[in-house]
Scaffold this active site. Sequence first.
Site, PDB file in Angstrom:
ATOM      1  N   LYS A  84       0.586  -1.333  -0.013  1.00 43.05           N
ATOM      2  CA  LYS A  84       0.042  -0.159  -0.055  1.00 43.05           C
ATOM      3  C   LYS A  84       0.871   1.292  -0.113  1.00 43.05           C
ATOM      4  O   LYS A  84       1.635   1.464   0.847  1.00 43.05           O
ATOM      5  CB  LYS A  84      -0.707   0.003   1.204  1.00 43.05           C
ATOM      6  CG  LYS A  84      -1.839   0.996   1.240  1.00 43.05           C
ATOM      7  CD  LYS A  84      -3.107   0.825   2.185  1.00 43.05           C
ATOM      8  CE  LYS A  84      -4.187   2.080   2.220  1.00 43.05           C
ATOM      9  NZ  LYS A  84      -5.095   1.614   3.353  1.00 43.05           N
ATOM     10  N   LEU A 156      -4.153 -10.662   0.695  1.00 41.40           N
ATOM     11  CA  LEU A 156      -5.249 -11.759   0.991  1.00 41.40           C
ATOM     12  C   LEU A 156      -5.832 -11.996  -0.485  1.00 41.40           C
ATOM     13  O   LEU A 156      -6.594 -11.129  -1.104  1.00 41.40           O
ATOM     14  CB  LEU A 156      -6.435 -10.813   1.710  1.00 41.40           C
ATOM     15  CG  LEU A 156      -5.757 -10.484   3.221  1.00 41.40           C
ATOM     16  CD1 LEU A 156      -6.907  -9.509   3.804  1.00 41.40           C
ATOM     17  CD2 LEU A 156      -5.359 -11.499   4.065  1.00 41.40           C
ATOM     18  N   ASP A 205     -14.003   3.305   9.930  1.00 41.71           N
ATOM     19  CA  ASP A 205     -14.357   3.388   8.487  1.00 41.71           C
ATOM     20  C   ASP A 205     -15.003   2.031   8.101  1.00 41.71           C
ATOM     21  O   ASP A 205     -14.665   1.643   6.899  1.00 41.71           O
ATOM     22  CB  ASP A 205     -13.127   3.768   7.703  1.00 41.71           C
ATOM     23  CG  ASP A 205     -13.722   4.295   6.200  1.00 41.71           C
ATOM     24  OD1 ASP A 205     -15.153   4.509   5.995  1.00 41.71           O
ATOM     25  OD2 ASP A 205     -12.786   4.315   5.282  1.00 41.71           O
ATOM     26  N   ASN A 210     -14.535  -2.180   3.165  1.00 43.22           N
ATOM     27  CA  ASN A 210     -13.284  -2.390   3.931  1.00 43.22           C
ATOM     28  C   ASN A 210     -13.358  -3.527   4.683  1.00 43.22           C
ATOM     29  O   ASN A 210     -12.585  -3.639   5.660  1.00 43.22           O
ATOM     30  CB  ASN A 210     -12.826  -1.356   5.037  1.00 43.22           C
ATOM     31  CG  ASN A 210     -12.547   0.070   4.312  1.00 43.22           C
ATOM     32  OD1 ASN A 210     -11.925   0.014   2.914  1.00 43.22           O
ATOM     33  ND2 ASN A 210     -12.924   1.142   4.820  1.00 43.22           N
ATOM     34  N   ASP A 222      -7.831  -1.570   5.961  1.00 38.94           N
ATOM     35  CA  ASP A 222      -7.882  -0.331   5.953  1.00 38.94           C
ATOM     36  C   ASP A 222      -8.165   0.296   7.345  1.00 38.94           C
ATOM     37  O   ASP A 222      -9.159   1.120   7.668  1.00 38.94           O
ATOM     38  CB  ASP A 222      -9.127   0.102   5.070  1.00 38.94           C
ATOM     39  CG  ASP A 222      -9.009   1.468   4.357  1.00 38.94           C
ATOM     40  OD1 ASP A 222      -7.965   2.284   4.675  1.00 38.94           O
ATOM     41  OD2 ASP A 222      -9.789   1.996   3.780  1.00 38.94           O
TER      42      ASP A 222
HETATM   43  P1  ATP Z   1      -9.469   3.942  -1.405  1.00 41.63           P
HETATM   44  O1  ATP Z   1      -9.058   5.221  -1.049  1.00 41.63           O
HETATM   45  O2  ATP Z   1      -9.654   3.335  -2.428  1.00 41.63           O
HETATM   46  O3  ATP Z   1     -10.641   3.618  -0.314  1.00 41.63           O
HETATM   47  P2  ATP Z   1      -7.852   2.765   0.731  1.00 41.63           P
HETATM   48  O4  ATP Z   1      -7.031   3.803   1.227  1.00 41.63           O
HETATM   49  O5  ATP Z   1      -9.208   2.814   1.446  1.00 41.63           O
HETATM   50  O6  ATP Z   1      -8.380   3.033  -0.912  1.00 41.63           O
HETATM   51  P3  ATP Z   1      -7.701  -0.054   1.139  1.00 41.63           P
HETATM   52  O7  ATP Z   1      -9.078  -0.135   1.681  1.00 41.63           O
HETATM   53  O8  ATP Z   1      -7.044  -0.301   2.485  1.00 41.63           O
HETATM   54  O9  ATP Z   1      -7.210   1.428   0.641  1.00 41.63           O
HETATM   55  O10 ATP Z   1      -7.289  -0.796  -0.057  1.00 41.63           O
HETATM   56  C1  ATP Z   1      -7.903  -0.826  -1.178  1.00 41.63           C
HETATM   57  C2  ATP Z   1      -8.377  -1.845  -1.877  1.00 41.63           C
HETATM   58  O11 ATP Z   1      -7.123  -2.732  -2.269  1.00 41.63           O
HETATM   59  C3  ATP Z   1      -9.253  -2.945  -1.118  1.00 41.63           C
HETATM   60  O12 ATP Z   1     -10.556  -2.728  -1.316  1.00 41.63           O
HETATM   61  C4  ATP Z   1      -8.760  -4.375  -1.587  1.00 41.63           C
HETATM   62  O13 ATP Z   1      -9.592  -4.583  -2.496  1.00 41.63           O
HETATM   63  C5  ATP Z   1      -7.512  -4.216  -1.823  1.00 41.63           C
HETATM   64  N1  ATP Z   1      -6.457  -4.537  -0.722  1.00 41.63           N
HETATM   65  C6  ATP Z   1      -5.991  -3.933   0.121  1.00 41.63           C
HETATM   66  N2  ATP Z   1      -5.257  -4.625   0.977  1.00 41.63           N
HETATM   67  C7  ATP Z   1      -5.081  -5.905   0.491  1.00 41.63           C
HETATM   68  C8  ATP Z   1      -4.323  -6.912   0.969  1.00 41.63           C
HETATM   69  N3  ATP Z   1      -3.646  -7.030   1.859  1.00 41.63           N
HETATM   70  N4  ATP Z   1      -4.577  -7.986   0.088  1.00 41.63           N
HETATM   71  C9  ATP Z   1      -5.422  -8.106  -1.060  1.00 41.63           C
HETATM   72  N5  ATP Z   1      -6.199  -6.825  -1.523  1.00 41.63           N
HETATM   73  C10 ATP Z   1      -5.974  -5.776  -0.580  1.00 41.63           C
HETATM   74 MN    MN Z   2     -10.748   1.379   1.761  1.00 39.28          MN
END
Ligand code: ATP
Ligand code: MN
Length: 268
Positions: A84, A156, A205, A210, A222
């Site tokens: 990330k 994941l 959130d 999430n 998240d």
């Molecule tokens: P956004 O601004 O799009 O909401 P975010 O900051 O909320 O981004 P996350 O919600 O942590 O970021 O991750 C976004 C997406 O990435 C998740 O919905 C998921 O599909 C994917 N994702 C995040 N972490 C993982 C992981 N460890 N393994 C697989 N997929 C992941």
């Molecule tokens: Mn998110």
Amino acid sequence: KHAAKIRLDNVKQGQDRDKDKSDRATAELVLDQRTRMILLQMINRGLVSEIHGAISTGKEANVYGAVLYPDNPDADEPIQRAIKIYKTAILVFKDRERYIAGEHRFKAGSDKGNNRKMVKLWAEKEFRNLRRLHAAGIACPEPLMLKLHVLVMEFLGDKRGYAYPRLRDARLAGDDVDDQWHHLYVQLLGIMRRLYQVCNLVHADLSEYNILYHDKQLYIIDVSQSVEHDHPHSLEFLRMDIKNVGDFFRRQGVDTLQDRTIFNFITA
Ligand code: ATP
Ligand code: MN
């Protein structure tokens, strides 16, 4: 300040061990020099061997798939990882200040003037919160490494690099779908309670966006904005989480409990 366009997909450790990989669509990452250096460092330190395309491109962060090739490629399967990367060019972080302000853990850093610092803080918060969840036995990506605004964590998803769907997109199958939704609801209430009681955290959130779903299991993701109990708005955030969860499961036909009842269950 100049953005460097690079294809990290082509940055490999040693030989091209998997011919399939070259068939994969190569995603172009537009990253600044600093981010690029951090990623190369992570490759050198053996956390990942290859960084692939974006799994998700969001407002605040992008998530990329990555692969680590084991030392013995004949004996071991490649390991999927997720990276990330928080965006450092930021306006969206402004409305996030209210999560950080009032958090005793991050007092020293709540410097509004410095974006890069804020983003680093944000990534740090996610890393530490994930550690807490993981230590408490809550299903989530295990956090592996953090450097400034770049976080490497457990992937994941399946062995081919397909991420598990968000709960929002989960398609349950079978003749007991209603039962399954009910069980997932109960499972989530348990997770929220454990998060509160054991981790001392409110997600803040929490929604079907999430949470990832696979094989009857919910995975919490998240958690960068998650707050401790003593945050002045923590109970307000908890009520919001409870509402989102209730709304979603009601739409799936689950006979949900009253928000008040859930609030008491979580906090008692
Ligand atoms: P956004 O601004 O799009 O909401 P975010 O900051 O909320 O981004 P996350 O919600 O942590 O970021 O991750 C976004 C997406 O990435 C998740 O919905 C998921 O599909 C994917 N994702 C995040 N972490 C993982 C992981 N460890 N393994 C697989 N997929 C992941
Ligand atoms: Mn998110």
